[in-house]
Design a protein around this motif. Structure first.
Motif, PDB file in Angstrom:
ATOM      1  N   GLY A  95      -1.761   1.332  -5.309  1.00  3.79           N
ATOM      2  CA  GLY A  95      -1.881   1.940  -6.956  1.00  3.79           C
ATOM      3  C   GLY A  95       0.030   2.668  -7.038  1.00  3.79           C
ATOM      4  N   VAL A  96       0.197   3.483  -5.545  1.00  2.61           N
ATOM      5  CA  VAL A  96       1.435   3.631  -5.712  1.00  2.61           C
ATOM      6  C   VAL A  96       2.820   2.321  -5.053  1.00  2.61           C
ATOM      7  CG1 VAL A  96       3.000   5.391  -4.271  1.00  2.61           C
ATOM      8  CG2 VAL A  96       0.615   5.317  -5.935  1.00  2.61           C
ATOM      9  N   GLN A  97       1.997   1.686  -4.394  1.00  4.35           N
ATOM     10  CA  GLN A  97       2.755   0.221  -3.497  1.00  4.35           C
ATOM     11  C   GLN A  97       1.692  -1.041  -3.973  1.00  4.35           C
ATOM     12  OE1 GLN A  97       4.664   0.327  -0.843  1.00  4.35           O
ATOM     13  NE2 GLN A  97       5.211   3.093  -1.419  1.00  4.35           N
ATOM     14  N   PRO A  98       2.110  -1.406  -5.286  1.00  5.03           N
ATOM     15  CA  PRO A  98       1.993  -2.040  -5.509  1.00  5.03           C
ATOM     16  C   PRO A  98       2.595  -3.455  -5.116  1.00  5.03           C
ATOM     17  CG  PRO A  98       3.568  -1.557  -7.350  1.00  5.03           C
ATOM     18  CD  PRO A  98       3.372  -0.653  -6.098  1.00  5.03           C
ATOM     19  N   ARG A  99       3.325  -4.042  -4.065  1.00  3.21           N
ATOM     20  CA  ARG A  99       3.601  -4.737  -3.513  1.00  3.21           C
ATOM     21  C   ARG A  99       3.398  -4.413  -1.448  1.00  3.21           C
ATOM     22  NH1 ARG A  99       4.745  -8.524  -5.898  1.00  3.21           N
ATOM     23  NH2 ARG A  99       6.031 -10.011  -3.980  1.00  3.21           N
ATOM     24  N   ASN A 100       1.845  -4.010  -1.355  1.00  2.00           N
ATOM     25  CA  ASN A 100       1.490  -4.272  -0.785  1.00  2.00           C
ATOM     26  C   ASN A 100       0.455  -4.430  -0.075  1.00  2.00           C
ATOM     27  OD1 ASN A 100      -0.008  -2.337   1.888  1.00  2.00           O
ATOM     28  ND2 ASN A 100       2.097  -1.322   1.988  1.00  2.00           N
ATOM     29  N   VAL A 101       1.062  -6.022   0.336  1.00  2.00           N
ATOM     30  CA  VAL A 101       0.680  -7.136   0.847  1.00  2.00           C
ATOM     31  C   VAL A 101      -1.346  -6.380   1.466  1.00  2.00           C
ATOM     32  CG1 VAL A 101      -0.302  -9.754   1.673  1.00  2.00           C
ATOM     33  CG2 VAL A 101       1.751  -8.998   1.183  1.00  2.00           C
ATOM     34  N   ARG A 122     -10.863 -10.451  -6.153  1.00  2.00           N
ATOM     35  CA  ARG A 122      -9.263  -9.655  -7.152  1.00  2.00           C
ATOM     36  C   ARG A 122      -8.680  -9.014  -6.391  1.00  2.00           C
ATOM     37  NH1 ARG A 122     -13.388  -7.086 -11.825  1.00  2.00           N
ATOM     38  NH2 ARG A 122     -13.376  -8.794 -12.857  1.00  2.00           N
ATOM     39  N   ALA A 123      -9.156  -8.802  -5.528  1.00  2.00           N
ATOM     40  CA  ALA A 123      -7.360  -7.917  -4.606  1.00  2.00           C
ATOM     41  C   ALA A 123      -7.477  -8.472  -3.688  1.00  2.00           C
ATOM     42  CB  ALA A 123      -8.702  -6.642  -3.622  1.00  2.00           C
ATOM     43  N   LEU A 124      -7.969  -9.364  -3.000  1.00  2.00           N
ATOM     44  CA  LEU A 124      -7.862 -11.012  -1.839  1.00  2.00           C
ATOM     45  C   LEU A 124      -6.830 -11.658  -2.737  1.00  2.00           C
ATOM     46  CD1 LEU A 124     -11.042 -11.462  -0.090  1.00  2.00           C
ATOM     47  CD2 LEU A 124      -9.221 -10.045   0.985  1.00  2.00           C
ATOM     48  N   ALA A 125      -7.265 -12.051  -3.623  1.00  2.00           N
ATOM     49  CA  ALA A 125      -6.815 -12.907  -4.417  1.00  2.00           C
ATOM     50  C   ALA A 125      -4.743 -12.215  -4.648  1.00  2.00           C
ATOM     51  CB  ALA A 125      -6.920 -13.106  -6.012  1.00  2.00           C
ATOM     52  N   ALA A 126      -5.086 -10.440  -5.371  1.00  2.00           N
ATOM     53  CA  ALA A 126      -3.829 -10.290  -5.524  1.00  2.00           C
ATOM     54  C   ALA A 126      -3.078 -10.152  -4.229  1.00  2.00           C
ATOM     55  CB  ALA A 126      -3.596  -8.557  -5.667  1.00  2.00           C
ATOM     56  N   ALA A 127      -3.719  -9.837  -2.881  1.00  2.00           N
ATOM     57  CA  ALA A 127      -2.847 -10.150  -1.747  1.00  2.00           C
ATOM     58  C   ALA A 127      -2.367 -11.616  -1.633  1.00  2.00           C
ATOM     59  CB  ALA A 127      -3.979  -9.767  -0.895  1.00  2.00           C
ATOM     60  N   SER A 128      -2.833 -12.285  -1.802  1.00  2.00           N
ATOM     61  CA  SER A 128      -2.649 -13.686  -1.099  1.00  2.00           C
ATOM     62  C   SER A 128      -1.317 -14.292  -2.072  1.00  2.00           C
ATOM     63  CB  SER A 128      -3.296 -14.927  -1.375  1.00  2.00           C
ATOM     64  OG  SER A 128      -3.670 -14.684  -2.946  1.00  2.00           O
ATOM     65  N   GLN A 129      -1.260 -13.676  -4.158  1.00  2.00           N
ATOM     66  CA  GLN A 129      -0.257 -13.258  -5.008  1.00  2.00           C
ATOM     67  C   GLN A 129       1.287 -12.998  -4.406  1.00  2.00           C
ATOM     68  OE1 GLN A 129      -1.687 -13.482  -8.170  1.00  2.00           O
ATOM     69  NE2 GLN A 129      -3.260 -15.514  -7.428  1.00  2.00           N
TER      70      GLN A 129
END
Length: 172
Positions: A95-101, A122-129
């Protein structure tokens, strides 16, 4: 626990008592303990850093170091097999680091190991994007593909100790 307390002796004088608590030192020691496989000591040191940070916000010096303490607590909990609690911490971290893969990758791993496959996706999809080139994004894509195909993904497993006397030692 004794080792954690021995790293930072109590203040000897009133002047020392008014000095900043050793937040950054505790955060660094927590990471060293984690790297050495001393998960309870790591969790204790990182928790102390976070507690001191919350009690003394005027002494915040390095936000990356303090965020690292939160992440270290989550990784220590992962190693101890407390997946849902660790996921809550990493969720706060992302939440504080929203671009942290890496954060989103670990969040997906923790959700998956805790049995919450929907949030893992959801979390893995966010990391991959977030990144096309980050190694954690590649791992996230592989894990996500395995979950979508209803296969067990190749993800890290905690190295929690087996019960004494089982003869099995540590899990990989």
């Amino acid at each position: 626990w004794d080792r954690v307390h021995s790293l930072t002796p109590p203040p000897a004088s009133r002047a020392e008592a008014d000095s900043p608590p050793p937040v950054e030192e505790d955060a660094r020691n927590a990471r060293l303990f984690l790297d050495d496989g001393e998960w309870l000591a790591s969790l204790a040191a990182a928790s102390r850093a976070v507690a001191n940070r919350r009690a003394n916000p005027q002494f915040w010096r390095s936000e990356p170091t303090l965020l690292a303490a939160d992440k270290t607590r989550a990784l220590a909990l992962f190693e101890l097999g407390h997946f849902r609690t660790a996921a809550d911490l990493i969720n706060d971290y992302t939440g504080v680091q929203p671009r942290n893969v890496e954060g989103f990758y670990w969040l997906g791993v923790l959700y998956y190991l805790g049995g919450d496959h929907e949030n893992a996706r959801r979390a893995l999809a966010a990391a991959s994007q977030i990144s096309a080139t980050d190694p954690f994004a590649a791992r996230a894509r592989e894990a996500l593909a395995a979950i979508e195909a209803r296969r067990t993904p190749e993800i890290p497993l905690p190295a929690i100790r087996q019960a004494p006397g089982t003869g099995e030692g540590d899990r990989p």
